[in-house]
Motif scaffolding. Structure first.
Motif, PDB file in Angstrom:
ATOM      1  N   LEU A  89     117.089 160.017 -43.754  1.00 48.66           N
ATOM      2  CA  LEU A  89     117.296 159.255 -42.531  1.00 48.66           C
ATOM      3  C   LEU A  89     116.523 157.940 -42.600  1.00 48.66           C
ATOM      4  CD1 LEU A  89     118.416 159.472 -39.495  1.00 48.66           C
ATOM      5  CD2 LEU A  89     116.051 160.074 -38.926  1.00 48.66           C
ATOM      6  N   ASP A  90     117.088 156.891 -42.050  1.00 44.08           N
ATOM      7  CA  ASP A  90     116.373 155.631 -41.907  1.00 44.08           C
ATOM      8  C   ASP A  90     115.140 155.877 -41.036  1.00 44.08           C
ATOM      9  OD1 ASP A  90     115.456 153.086 -41.425  1.00 44.08           O
ATOM     10  OD2 ASP A  90     117.278 152.383 -40.418  1.00 44.08           O
ATOM     11  N   GLU A  91     113.964 155.641 -41.577  1.00 45.27           N
ATOM     12  CA  GLU A  91     112.742 155.948 -40.841  1.00 45.27           C
ATOM     13  C   GLU A  91     112.568 155.100 -39.594  1.00 45.27           C
ATOM     14  OE1 GLU A  91     109.256 155.363 -43.146  1.00 45.27           O
ATOM     15  OE2 GLU A  91     109.653 153.257 -43.589  1.00 45.27           O
ATOM     16  N   GLN A  92     113.320 153.995 -39.502  1.00 44.95           N
ATOM     17  CA  GLN A  92     113.264 153.133 -38.321  1.00 44.95           C
ATOM     18  C   GLN A  92     114.236 153.571 -37.222  1.00 44.95           C
ATOM     19  OE1 GLN A  92     110.892 150.802 -38.159  1.00 44.95           O
ATOM     20  NE2 GLN A  92     110.296 151.463 -40.211  1.00 44.95           N
ATOM     21  N   ASP A  93     115.000 154.615 -37.486  1.00 44.73           N
ATOM     22  CA  ASP A  93     115.986 155.080 -36.506  1.00 44.73           C
ATOM     23  C   ASP A  93     115.291 155.934 -35.449  1.00 44.73           C
ATOM     24  OD1 ASP A  93     118.122 156.218 -35.075  1.00 44.73           O
ATOM     25  OD2 ASP A  93     119.425 156.152 -36.829  1.00 44.73           O
ATOM     26  N   LEU A 100     117.260 163.261 -31.253  1.00 50.30           N
ATOM     27  CA  LEU A 100     117.995 164.296 -31.999  1.00 50.30           C
ATOM     28  C   LEU A 100     117.099 165.107 -32.924  1.00 50.30           C
ATOM     29  CD1 LEU A 100     121.236 162.283 -32.887  1.00 50.30           C
ATOM     30  CD2 LEU A 100     120.937 163.988 -31.081  1.00 50.30           C
ATOM     31  N   GLY A 101     115.801 164.980 -32.763  1.00 52.09           N
ATOM     32  CA  GLY A 101     114.889 165.808 -33.546  1.00 52.09           C
ATOM     33  C   GLY A 101     114.815 165.482 -35.021  1.00 52.09           C
ATOM     34  N   GLY A 102     115.271 164.277 -35.399  1.00 50.96           N
ATOM     35  CA  GLY A 102     115.146 163.853 -36.791  1.00 50.96           C
ATOM     36  C   GLY A 102     116.316 164.211 -37.686  1.00 50.96           C
ATOM     37  N   VAL A 103     117.412 164.690 -37.096  1.00 55.43           N
ATOM     38  CA  VAL A 103     118.586 165.062 -37.897  1.00 55.43           C
ATOM     39  C   VAL A 103     119.842 164.461 -37.270  1.00 55.43           C
ATOM     40  CG1 VAL A 103     119.996 166.929 -38.850  1.00 55.43           C
ATOM     41  CG2 VAL A 103     117.527 167.250 -38.554  1.00 55.43           C
ATOM     42  N   SER A 104     120.618 163.760 -38.079  1.00 53.61           N
ATOM     43  CA  SER A 104     121.917 163.247 -37.666  1.00 53.61           C
ATOM     44  C   SER A 104     122.962 163.867 -38.582  1.00 53.61           C
ATOM     45  CB  SER A 104     121.938 161.724 -37.780  1.00 53.61           C
ATOM     46  OG  SER A 104     123.183 161.195 -37.378  1.00 53.61           O
ATOM     47  N   ALA A 105     124.145 164.183 -38.029  1.00 57.22           N
ATOM     48  CA  ALA A 105     125.140 164.871 -38.855  1.00 57.22           C
ATOM     49  C   ALA A 105     126.547 164.656 -38.324  1.00 57.22           C
ATOM     50  CB  ALA A 105     124.833 166.361 -38.908  1.00 57.22           C
ATOM     51  N   PHE A 106     127.530 164.823 -39.195  1.00 58.43           N
ATOM     52  CA  PHE A 106     128.921 164.874 -38.765  1.00 58.43           C
ATOM     53  C   PHE A 106     129.713 165.684 -39.790  1.00 58.43           C
ATOM     54  CE2 PHE A 106     129.008 161.116 -41.525  1.00 58.43           C
ATOM     55  CZ  PHE A 106     130.209 161.249 -42.219  1.00 58.43           C
ATOM     56  N   THR A 107     130.896 166.130 -39.384  1.00 55.74           N
ATOM     57  CA  THR A 107     131.812 166.856 -40.257  1.00 55.74           C
ATOM     58  C   THR A 107     133.102 166.065 -40.333  1.00 55.74           C
ATOM     59  OG1 THR A 107     130.876 168.986 -39.599  1.00 55.74           O
ATOM     60  CG2 THR A 107     133.067 169.030 -40.609  1.00 55.74           C
ATOM     61  N   LEU A 113     130.524 168.267 -44.835  1.00 54.65           N
ATOM     62  CA  LEU A 113     129.458 168.085 -43.856  1.00 54.65           C
ATOM     63  C   LEU A 113     128.483 167.030 -44.375  1.00 54.65           C
ATOM     64  CD1 LEU A 113     130.682 170.915 -43.178  1.00 54.65           C
ATOM     65  CD2 LEU A 113     128.397 171.607 -42.478  1.00 54.65           C
ATOM     66  N   PHE A 114     127.982 166.225 -43.480  1.00 54.51           N
ATOM     67  CA  PHE A 114     127.059 165.149 -43.814  1.00 54.51           C
ATOM     68  C   PHE A 114     125.787 165.314 -42.992  1.00 54.51           C
ATOM     69  CE2 PHE A 114     125.213 161.364 -42.021  1.00 54.51           C
ATOM     70  CZ  PHE A 114     124.917 160.575 -43.123  1.00 54.51           C
ATOM     71  N   PHE A 115     124.626 165.158 -43.655  1.00 57.08           N
ATOM     72  CA  PHE A 115     123.344 165.249 -42.963  1.00 57.08           C
ATOM     73  C   PHE A 115     122.461 164.070 -43.365  1.00 57.08           C
ATOM     74  CE2 PHE A 115     124.858 169.553 -43.750  1.00 57.08           C
ATOM     75  CZ  PHE A 115     124.771 170.141 -42.493  1.00 57.08           C
ATOM     76  N   ALA A 116     121.858 163.427 -42.367  1.00 55.55           N
ATOM     77  CA  ALA A 116     120.798 162.453 -42.601  1.00 55.55           C
ATOM     78  C   ALA A 116     119.550 163.035 -41.954  1.00 55.55           C
ATOM     79  CB  ALA A 116     121.147 161.101 -41.979  1.00 55.55           C
ATOM     80  N   VAL A 117     118.520 163.265 -42.762  1.00 59.85           N
ATOM     81  CA  VAL A 117     117.358 164.039 -42.304  1.00 59.85           C
ATOM     82  C   VAL A 117     116.065 163.272 -42.535  1.00 59.85           C
ATOM     83  CG1 VAL A 117     116.099 166.216 -42.564  1.00 59.85           C
ATOM     84  CG2 VAL A 117     118.586 166.182 -42.849  1.00 59.85           C
ATOM     85  N   PHE A 118     115.229 163.240 -41.509  1.00 60.88           N
ATOM     86  CA  PHE A 118     113.910 162.646 -41.657  1.00 60.88           C
ATOM     87  C   PHE A 118     113.027 163.644 -42.400  1.00 60.88           C
ATOM     88  CE2 PHE A 118     109.610 161.605 -39.936  1.00 60.88           C
ATOM     89  CZ  PHE A 118     109.526 160.340 -40.493  1.00 60.88           C
ATOM     90  N   PRO A 119     112.417 163.238 -43.521  1.00 63.26           N
ATOM     91  CA  PRO A 119     111.668 164.184 -44.353  1.00 63.26           C
ATOM     92  C   PRO A 119     110.326 164.576 -43.742  1.00 63.26           C
ATOM     93  CG  PRO A 119     111.563 161.996 -45.318  1.00 63.26           C
ATOM     94  CD  PRO A 119     112.487 161.892 -44.136  1.00 63.26           C
ATOM     95  N   ASP A 120     110.362 165.552 -42.858  1.00 62.03           N
ATOM     96  CA  ASP A 120     109.162 166.024 -42.169  1.00 62.03           C
ATOM     97  C   ASP A 120     109.331 167.508 -41.880  1.00 62.03           C
ATOM     98  OD1 ASP A 120     107.535 166.632 -39.606  1.00 62.03           O
ATOM     99  OD2 ASP A 120     106.742 164.697 -40.259  1.00 62.03           O
TER     100      ASP A 120
END
Length: 257
Positions: A89-93, A100-107, A113-120
């Protein structure tokens, strides 16, 4: 991701966008979609990206997604094979991190399935919820004949509402996303009767404002997601005992309240 970072280092003068499109075999439109959903900024410092990628590896989020999808596929089989993409995930998002708790996704309609995840580490429970939510999208999209072209607002409402009920059934209330609480139940009833019910056959991009909200059109933030959840809730109150398997294959029009 490692291949992309190596390519940046090997070809410093080459457009990062061109490298990304080539390595991930994406069109510009597909890149725009992934950017909209919050993937890392392509021009970020390579050291920052490497650090974030190492953190993602240490959290074993790729294996976490694989394992959860394997369990879901065994418990709720779908004829269409499932694939997924995982990006940092873009850390500036701040929207995704805070709302959204650090996770963005779509199908997408092909079943990926696609996931963008903040590494935490704090993100793990949210990621589990989102995996289940998106898997249900994959399941319902292939259980029905809904397509990107013929999907109505009603279809979108029920797609999202059922996905959250699936999370609730499988994981419990603690894993529900923030969407349901965008409206109170009474607010959802009022908006459904006054606006959404009348517009339920809308198609295409016009449905976005109903789902996400619009100040100009006086539609509440995440209103469609909340109404979708309550439509399924009201259906269950009238049809007690209906299973998630049965509802997943049920036409959206059956949920009209």
């Amino acid at each position: 991701m490692e291949t992309f970072l190596k390519a940046i280092a090997s070809y410093p003068g080459t457009s990062r966008k061109d490298l990304f499109l080539e390595i991930f075999n994406l069109s510009e439109e597909e890149l725009e979609t992934r950017s909209f959903f919050g993937i890392f900024h392509l021009e970020s410092e390579i050291g920052i990206l490497e650090s974030q990628l190492n953190k993602m590896h240490s959290l074993t989020y790729e294996n976490f997604i694989k394992d959860e999808l394997t369990l879901l596929c065994k418990e709720f089989p779908v004829s269409k094979a499932i694939e997924f993409e995982l990006f940092i995930l873009d850390e500036q998002d701040q929207f995704v991190r805070e709302k959204l708790g650090g996770v963005s996704a779509f199908t997408d309609w092909s079943g990926k399935l696609f996931f963008a995840v903040f590494p935490d580490a704090q993100v793990r429970s949210t990621l589990k919820s989102v995996i289940n939510h998106e898997y249900h999208h994959h399941w319902r999209m292939h259980a029905l004949t809904i397509t990107k072209q013929n999907q109505t607002l009603m279809d979108r409402l029920i797609l999202e509402g059922l996905a959250e009920h699936f999370v609730e059934i499988r994981l419990g209330d603690a894993y529900l996303g923030p969407y349901k609480d965008a409206l109170t139940e009474q607010q959802a009833k009022d908006l459904w009767e006054s606006t959404y019910k009348l517009c339920r056959t809308e198609l295409g991009g016009r449905t976005d404002v109903y789902m996400f909200g619009s100040k100009e059109e006086k539609l509440p933030f995440w209103g469609g997601y909340s109404i979708g959840y309550y439509l399924v809730k009201w259906y269950l109150e009238k049809n007690e005992g209906s299973s998630i398997e049965y509802m997943t294959s049920l036409s959206s029009e059956n949920f009209i309240f």
